[in-house]
Design a protein around this motif. Structure first.
Motif, mmCIF file in Angstrom:
data_model
loop_
_atom_site.group_PDB
_atom_site.id
_atom_site.type_symbol
_atom_site.label_atom_id
_atom_site.label_comp_id
_atom_site.label_asym_id
_atom_site.label_seq_id
_atom_site.Cartn_x
_atom_site.Cartn_y
_atom_site.Cartn_z
ATOM 1 N N ASN A 1 28.100 8.514 45.917
ATOM 2 C CA ASN A 1 26.848 9.402 46.293
ATOM 3 C C ASN A 1 26.288 8.830 47.554
ATOM 4 O OD1 ASN A 1 24.819 11.065 46.246
ATOM 5 N ND2 ASN A 1 24.608 11.249 44.111
ATOM 6 N N GLN B 1 12.340 4.429 41.727
ATOM 7 C CA GLN B 1 12.687 4.054 40.754
ATOM 8 C C GLN B 1 14.460 3.906 40.704
ATOM 9 O OE1 GLN B 1 11.106 1.515 38.862
ATOM 10 N NE2 GLN B 1 9.299 2.334 39.954
ATOM 11 N N GLU B 2 14.790 4.581 41.560
ATOM 12 C CA GLU B 2 16.222 4.702 41.991
ATOM 13 C C GLU B 2 16.680 3.485 42.788
ATOM 14 O OE1 GLU B 2 18.734 8.297 42.608
ATOM 15 O OE2 GLU B 2 16.833 9.305 42.870
ATOM 16 N N GLU B 3 17.744 3.074 42.698
ATOM 17 C CA GLU B 3 18.448 1.825 43.368
ATOM 18 C C GLU B 3 19.125 2.416 44.586
ATOM 19 O OE1 GLU B 3 19.992 -2.533 42.169
ATOM 20 O OE2 GLU B 3 21.194 -0.691 41.861
ATOM 21 N N SER C 1 23.935 5.345 46.428
ATOM 22 C CA SER C 1 23.242 5.207 45.005
ATOM 23 C C SER C 1 23.724 4.116 44.387
ATOM 24 C CB SER C 1 23.339 6.703 44.189
ATOM 25 O OG SER C 1 22.938 6.262 42.951
ATOM 26 N N ILE D 1 16.652 9.899 47.820
ATOM 27 C CA ILE D 1 16.308 9.082 46.574
ATOM 28 C C ILE D 1 14.983 9.030 46.173
ATOM 29 C CG2 ILE D 1 16.361 7.331 48.264
ATOM 30 C CD1 ILE D 1 18.287 5.552 46.325
ATOM 31 N N ARG D 2 14.977 8.964 45.019
ATOM 32 C CA ARG D 2 13.582 9.045 44.114
ATOM 33 C C ARG D 2 12.856 7.701 43.640
ATOM 34 N NH1 ARG D 2 11.060 13.916 43.553
ATOM 35 N NH2 ARG D 2 12.647 15.576 44.229
ATOM 36 N N THR E 1 23.602 3.776 41.158
ATOM 37 C CA THR E 1 24.310 4.368 39.987
ATOM 38 C C THR E 1 25.710 5.231 40.130
ATOM 39 O OG1 THR E 1 22.989 6.019 39.947
ATOM 40 C CG2 THR E 1 22.264 4.019 38.662
ATOM 41 N N GLU E 2 25.571 5.723 41.398
ATOM 42 C CA GLU E 2 26.706 6.630 41.766
ATOM 43 C C GLU E 2 27.563 6.103 43.008
ATOM 44 O OE1 GLU E 2 25.897 10.776 41.111
ATOM 45 O OE2 GLU E 2 23.931 10.231 41.047
ATOM 46 N N HIS F 1 10.069 11.540 47.063
ATOM 47 C CA HIS F 1 11.364 10.617 47.447
ATOM 48 C C HIS F 1 10.929 9.741 48.434
ATOM 49 C CE1 HIS F 1 11.842 13.456 50.483
ATOM 50 N NE2 HIS F 1 12.028 14.489 49.849
ATOM 51 N N LYS G 1 14.912 -1.287 44.902
ATOM 52 C CA LYS G 1 14.520 -0.155 44.055
ATOM 53 C C LYS G 1 13.524 0.527 44.905
ATOM 54 C CE LYS G 1 14.737 -0.409 39.751
ATOM 55 N NZ LYS G 1 14.627 -0.937 38.517
#
Length: 251
Positions: free
Chosen positions: A237, A210-212, A231, A207-208, A233-234, A173, A162
């Motif tokens: 991506n 708190q993004e995984e 990503s 990628i910012r 979550t995607e 980012h 993360k």
């Protein structure tokens, strides 16, 4: 136009910039490359703060870094950099790292894009309201090729992370240099024992915090390891793709 000498950043490698083998960490070198580029532009009146005031920023597209050898802890090094011109929307910048005797330690070719920070849009070079002096006669070669994982390869998930405070910069980012750490963290102890000869990284999107980030890699084949980040979550991506070359084949 070439009226000034290329910028030179002189530095003595410290312990925080070295790894467990007392070698100059690739991420530290990438940090210094970014710093040298900022200072080169600043002496032309193009400071980071002025760029931000104009709503403009630089986006690194691809880095192709070749190591003739890795510098060591407490070694005195000089990092020379220059803008060598444009190709389409790309800004091309080269680097040479030398030791105290002037021998080349590492060489890098990079490509950048000028972006509208609000619209997140790539701009043509003419949109920059400043003059950037260039040294095309000093070119190290063709623009770096974009890293693309071969479709026949199937990378496997290696680890997840993360993005937290320590990896981010003033853009909010993950800093470009941190991707070198992400790649090195995906290598095994046996792979770290081999000499790193080349690191190629292409950045697809930011990628910012708190993004995984899901980090995937292939097995070593003829001393080459492909690494990809996507990503969490995607699934489709892609954040970055990288190619790591080692001196010897890793079984």
């Amino acid at each position: 136009m070439a009226t000034e000498l290329p910028f030179v950043f002189q530095h003595r490698i410290g312990s925080s910039e070295s790894d467990y083998k007392s070698l100059y960490r690739p991420s530290a070198l990438l940090e210094h490359m970014q710093l040298a580029a900022d200072r080169d532009l600043a002496r032309m009146g193009i400071t980071v703060s002025e760029m931000l005031n104009q709503g403009l920023g630089w986006m690194l597209i691809t880095t192709d870094l070749t190591f003739l050898r890795q510098a060591r802890l407490e070694e005195e090094v000089s990092l020379q950099t220059w803008h060598k011109g444009n190709k389409g929307v790309m800004w091309l910048r080269d680097y040479v790292l030398t030791d105290a005797e002037g021998s080349h330690i590492a060489e890098a070719r990079t490509s950048w894009a000028l972006v509208d920070l609000e619209k997140r849009k790539i701009l043509r070079p003419a949109a920059l309201p400043f003059e950037v002096k260039s040294h095309p006669e000093l070119s190290l070669g063709e623009p770096p090729e974009k890293v693309v994982l071969p479709s026949a390869l199937e990378p496997q998930e290696d680890y997840r992370l993360k993005v937290r405070y320590s990896s981010t910069d003033s853009n909010g980012h993950m800093n470009n240099a941190r991707y070198a750490d992400v790649c090195c963290d995906a290598l095994t102890a046996e792979e770290h024992a081999a000499r790193l000869t080349r690191m190629q990284i292409s950045y697809h999107r930011e990628i910012r915090m708190q993004e995984e980030l899901v980090v995937e890699r292939t097995e070593a084949m003829d001393g080459v390891i492909w690494i990809r980040g996507r990503s969490g979550t995607e699934e489709q991506n892609i954040i970055f793709e990288a190619k790591i070359s080692l001196e010897e084949v890793i079984a």
